[in-house]
Design a protein around this motif. Sequence first.
Motif, PDB file in Angstrom:
ATOM      1  N   GLU A   1      22.394 -35.763  53.846  1.00 47.52           N
ATOM      2  CA  GLU A   1      23.297 -35.180  52.840  1.00 47.52           C
ATOM      3  C   GLU A   1      23.406 -33.664  53.030  1.00 47.52           C
ATOM      4  O   GLU A   1      24.492 -33.088  52.943  1.00 47.52           O
ATOM      5  CB  GLU A   1      22.743 -35.509  51.440  1.00 47.52           C
ATOM      6  N   GLN A   2      22.273 -33.035  53.295  1.00 47.64           N
ATOM      7  CA  GLN A   2      22.279 -31.573  53.453  1.00 47.64           C
ATOM      8  C   GLN A   2      23.094 -31.142  54.665  1.00 47.64           C
ATOM      9  O   GLN A   2      23.797 -30.137  54.619  1.00 47.64           O
ATOM     10  CB  GLN A   2      20.851 -31.039  53.537  1.00 47.64           C
TER      11      GLN A   2
ATOM     12  N   GLU B   1      22.767 -24.008  49.470  1.00 47.07           N
ATOM     13  CA  GLU B   1      22.559 -25.281  50.179  1.00 47.07           C
ATOM     14  C   GLU B   1      21.566 -25.112  51.328  1.00 47.07           C
ATOM     15  O   GLU B   1      20.781 -26.017  51.610  1.00 47.07           O
ATOM     16  CB  GLU B   1      23.891 -25.847  50.675  1.00 47.07           C
TER      17      GLU B   1
ATOM     18  N   ILE C   1      18.257 -25.241  49.800  1.00 50.21           N
ATOM     19  CA  ILE C   1      17.908 -26.626  49.440  1.00 50.21           C
ATOM     20  C   ILE C   1      17.513 -27.434  50.682  1.00 50.21           C
ATOM     21  O   ILE C   1      16.580 -28.246  50.637  1.00 50.21           O
ATOM     22  CB  ILE C   1      19.077 -27.317  48.682  1.00 50.21           C
TER      23      ILE C   1
ATOM     24  N   SER D   1      20.584 -26.864  40.888  1.00 47.86           N
ATOM     25  CA  SER D   1      21.820 -26.833  41.679  1.00 47.86           C
ATOM     26  C   SER D   1      22.999 -27.250  40.804  1.00 47.86           C
ATOM     27  O   SER D   1      24.071 -26.632  40.839  1.00 47.86           O
ATOM     28  CB  SER D   1      21.730 -27.795  42.874  1.00 47.86           C
TER      29      SER D   1
ATOM     30  N   GLU E   1      17.294 -29.903  42.192  1.00 48.36           N
ATOM     31  CA  GLU E   1      18.576 -30.609  42.084  1.00 48.36           C
ATOM     32  C   GLU E   1      19.236 -30.322  40.729  1.00 48.36           C
ATOM     33  O   GLU E   1      20.453 -30.116  40.649  1.00 48.36           O
ATOM     34  CB  GLU E   1      18.395 -32.123  42.277  1.00 48.36           C
TER      35      GLU E   1
ATOM     36  N   GLU F   1      25.001 -33.303  42.194  1.00 47.98           N
ATOM     37  CA  GLU F   1      23.623 -32.800  42.158  1.00 47.98           C
ATOM     38  C   GLU F   1      22.819 -33.510  41.060  1.00 47.98           C
ATOM     39  O   GLU F   1      21.633 -33.784  41.238  1.00 47.98           O
ATOM     40  CB  GLU F   1      23.598 -31.277  41.940  1.00 47.98           C
TER      41      GLU F   1
ATOM     42  N   GLU G   1      26.662 -31.370  53.561  1.00 42.62           N
ATOM     43  CA  GLU G   1      27.047 -30.358  52.570  1.00 42.62           C
ATOM     44  C   GLU G   1      27.180 -28.981  53.225  1.00 42.62           C
ATOM     45  O   GLU G   1      28.125 -28.239  52.936  1.00 42.62           O
ATOM     46  CB  GLU G   1      26.034 -30.308  51.433  1.00 42.62           C
TER      47      GLU G   1
ATOM     48  N   HIS H   1      21.769 -36.682  42.490  1.00 45.47           N
ATOM     49  CA  HIS H   1      20.636 -36.497  43.407  1.00 45.47           C
ATOM     50  C   HIS H   1      19.329 -36.392  42.622  1.00 45.47           C
ATOM     51  O   HIS H   1      18.291 -36.905  43.032  1.00 45.47           O
ATOM     52  CB  HIS H   1      20.814 -35.225  44.254  1.00 45.47           C
TER      53      HIS H   1
END
Length: 175
Positions: free
Chosen positions: A126-127, A94, A97, A20, A17, A50, A130, A53
Amino acid sequence: MITNKLQEVLNNQIKNEEHSSRIYLAMASWCETKGYEGAAEFLYAQADEEKMHMLKLIHYLNDRGGHAQMQALDAPKKEWDGLKKLFEEVLAHEEFITGEINKCYETALNEKDYNTAQFLQWYVEEQVEEESTMNSIIDKMNLAGDSKGGLLQIDMALKKMAGGGGSSSGTEEKA
Ligand code: OFO
């Protein structure tokens, strides 16, 4: 008390994070120097997200009796070959991630730590949002093609998204 194995993957995610955030800061800075004001604002906001996060994970790990530890990070890239290429890299990052979050989630289940699995659910969602946001930005860029006017409009839309718009992530479509 969190298990050592789970602590290890969560610490790795804290690193991810933070990394990122640094990658998006570098991208934002490049956009700013190239006159993509909206994209720069969007990416600066993304970098802040980020960091949030990362902090959420740090507090969770420490609250569960673990020890969140900061790690060395590789320097991000400094230059990109155009705005579309840059956003394609955001999407690829992303997607990476998402895989990393899934590994954390899987470890939580394997370790039978259902509290952590529940905590990680927020990151899983969230991913999805995103990736969807980045995909839609790239779709718009594909539609704009080589049109300077089209790119300018996208840049203005990104500026609006950076200003917030009904999502917890501070961008139009993300949580
Ligand atoms: Fe941390 O939200 Fe995507 O990367």
